[in-house]
Design an enzyme around this catalytic site. Structure first.
Site, PDB file in Angstrom:
ATOM      1  N   ASP A   1       0.968  -1.222  -0.078  1.00  6.61           N
ATOM      2  CA  ASP A   1      -0.072   0.045   0.000  1.00  6.61           C
ATOM      3  C   ASP A   1       0.911   1.278  -0.184  1.00  6.61           C
ATOM      4  O   ASP A   1       1.885   1.252   0.889  1.00  6.61           O
ATOM      5  CB  ASP A   1      -1.020   0.103   1.280  1.00  6.61           C
TER       6      ASP A   1
ATOM      7  N   HIS B   1      -9.484   4.640  -1.470  1.00  2.03           N
ATOM      8  CA  HIS B   1      -8.771   4.673  -0.287  1.00  2.03           C
ATOM      9  C   HIS B   1      -9.490   5.587   0.644  1.00  2.03           C
ATOM     10  O   HIS B   1     -10.518   6.324   0.158  1.00  2.03           O
ATOM     11  CB  HIS B   1      -7.513   5.330  -0.452  1.00  2.03           C
TER      12      HIS B   1
ATOM     13  N   THR C   1      -7.779   2.845   9.157  1.00  2.00           N
ATOM     14  CA  THR C   1      -8.055   3.655  10.549  1.00  2.00           C
ATOM     15  C   THR C   1      -9.342   2.933  11.559  1.00  2.00           C
ATOM     16  O   THR C   1      -8.874   2.812  12.647  1.00  2.00           O
ATOM     17  CB  THR C   1      -8.674   4.962  10.241  1.00  2.00           C
TER      18      THR C   1
ATOM     19  N   ALA D   1     -11.579   4.923   3.130  1.00  2.00           N
ATOM     20  CA  ALA D   1     -12.870   4.275   3.212  1.00  2.00           C
ATOM     21  C   ALA D   1     -13.312   4.099   4.763  1.00  2.00           C
ATOM     22  O   ALA D   1     -14.337   3.994   5.003  1.00  2.00           O
ATOM     23  CB  ALA D   1     -13.201   2.938   2.606  1.00  2.00           C
TER      24      ALA D   1
HETATM   25  P1  13P Z   1      -8.297   4.765   6.214  1.00  2.00           P
HETATM   26  O1  13P Z   1      -7.323   4.889   7.190  1.00  2.00           O
HETATM   27  O2  13P Z   1      -9.187   6.161   6.224  1.00  2.00           O
HETATM   28  O3  13P Z   1      -9.443   3.502   6.246  1.00  2.00           O
HETATM   29  O4  13P Z   1      -7.822   4.701   4.748  1.00  2.00           O
HETATM   30  C1  13P Z   1      -7.063   3.566   4.558  1.00  2.00           C
HETATM   31  C2  13P Z   1      -6.255   3.531   3.118  1.00  2.00           C
HETATM   32  O5  13P Z   1      -6.559   4.149   2.302  1.00  2.00           O
HETATM   33  C3  13P Z   1      -4.963   2.835   3.182  1.00  2.00           C
HETATM   34  O6  13P Z   1      -4.116   3.046   1.914  1.00  2.00           O
HETATM   35  O1  G3H Z   2      -3.343   5.287   3.804  1.00  2.00           O
HETATM   36  C1  G3H Z   2      -2.331   4.960   4.338  1.00  2.00           C
HETATM   37  C2  G3H Z   2      -2.531   3.866   5.521  1.00  2.00           C
HETATM   38  O2  G3H Z   2      -3.549   4.149   6.567  1.00  2.00           O
HETATM   39  C3  G3H Z   2      -0.897   3.516   6.163  1.00  2.00           C
HETATM   40  O3  G3H Z   2      -0.683   4.550   6.925  1.00  2.00           O
HETATM   41  O4  G3H Z   2       1.785   4.406   6.616  1.00  2.00           O
HETATM   42  O5  G3H Z   2       0.736   5.120   8.818  1.00  2.00           O
HETATM   43  O6  G3H Z   2       0.944   2.609   7.989  1.00  2.00           O
HETATM   44  P1  G3H Z   2       0.807   4.322   7.668  1.00  2.00           P
HETATM   45 ZN    ZN Z   3      -4.589   4.921   1.199  1.00  2.00          ZN
END
Ligand code: 13P
Ligand code: G3H
Ligand code: ZN
Length: 290
Positions: free
Chosen positions: A83, A212, A237, A214
């Site tokens: 990701d 993303h 989140t 969501a």
């Molecule tokens: P949220 O943390 O808002 O659920 O987004 C997750 C995300 O987009 C990870 O790439």
């Molecule tokens: O969209 C981002 C993800 O929630 C990843 O976040 O870099 O803190 O692991 P992070």
């Molecule tokens: Zn994201």
């Protein structure tokens, strides 16, 4: 079992549901999400960010996912994804480690640079039969931007068509009002620009779109998004909140407990419950039935 993302995407598109792409960072969060997938008989994506790779180590987190996917998940298909890869190096390391898809996120660069960096990652990944996600438009956190900027940073449909052609990405992360992070959970999620999403999908109907940010998005919005081409939905989140709030409550309720397994079990279960709810919402429950 660990499978290639291409297998999952094909089924999701044919049956018109979205795959949950759940962020994990350790054994416990992985177990929680996988338990949900098993319970709901659902395919899922497990994804790690560069920050999580720095935290757990690439080899360790890859082994955790591979092992849990083959042992605890049994026949439930799971794909492993990078990701928000920000550098070619991160992408290349995950390709070599056995991920079946990666994201090259150069969305905060000007269009030309975004195309160059994304294409470089795509060319490398495709040589190893790894799928690629790019991002056009920028998905920020509410704490980072004002309302006006959020609009300015949304994906332009014609640019999206150009970007997909120029880079060869297999899936596209779009900015259609969605925002990352915690603040939207407190202030309210601003919701999706469904007309924009529809316009993007019309121009690139064969490219699965990725949503993303969501967490906290109401079910009705999610479902309208799926009808308009969203095939992958990222959740981080809400998992973090479930894990950490439960951990905090567990420790307060039983300050004498010192066995990490006892302390962490309720948090694993809290993650499972959130992932189960999302799997139902995304329409993927039962999709892994033989
Ligand atoms: P949220 O943390 O808002 O659920 O987004 C997750 C995300 O987009 C990870 O790439
Ligand atoms: O969209 C981002 C993800 O929630 C990843 O976040 O870099 O803190 O692991 P992070
Ligand atoms: Zn994201």
């Amino acid at each position: 079992m660990l499978v290639h993302l291409s297998e999952l995407l094909k089924d999701a598109q044919e049956k018109k549901y979205a795959l949950g792409a759940f962020n994990i960072e350790n054994l416990e969060t992985t177990l929680g999400v996988v338990n949900a997938a098993v319970k709901k008989v659902s395919p899922i994506i497990l994804q790690v960010s560069e920050t999580s790779i720095q935290y757990a180590g690439l080899k360790a987190i890859t082994s955790i996912v591979q092992t849990i996917a083959s042992v605890q998940a049994g026949d439930i298909p799971i794909a492993l994804h990078l990701d928000h890869g920000r550098t070619f190096r991160a992408v290349a390391e995950c390709v070599r480690a056995g991920f079946s898809s990666i994201m090259m996120d150069a969305s905060d660069m000007p269009l030309t640079e975004n195309i160059i960096l994304t294409k470089q990652a795509v060319d490398f990944a495709h040589r190893k039969a790894v799928l690629t996600q790019g991002e056009l438009g920028v998905v920020k956190g509410l704490e980072e931007i004002e309302e006006e900027e959020r609009h300015k940073l949304m994906t332009d449909p014609e640019e999206a068509e150009k970007f997909v052609k120029a880079t060869g990405v297999d899936t596209l992360a779009v900015a259609v009002g969605n925002v990352h992070g915690i603040l939207k959970m407190q202030k309210g999620n601003p919701g999706l620009d469904l007309d924009r999403l529809e316009a993007i999908h019309k121009l690139i109907p064969d490219t699965p779109l990725v949503l993303h940010g969501a967490s906290g998005l109401p079910e009705a919005q999610i479902q309208k998004g799926i009808v308009r081409g969203i095939s992958i939905i990222n959740i981080d989140t809400e998992l973090r909140l479930a894990f950490t709030n439960t951990l905090r409550a567990t420790l307060i309720n039983d300050p004498e407990e010192f066995d990490p397994r006892e302390v962490l079990a309720p948090s694993i279960f809290a993650i499972q419950k959130v992932a189960e709810e999302k799997i139902e919402m995304f329409g993927s429950a039962g999709a892994a039935k033989p």
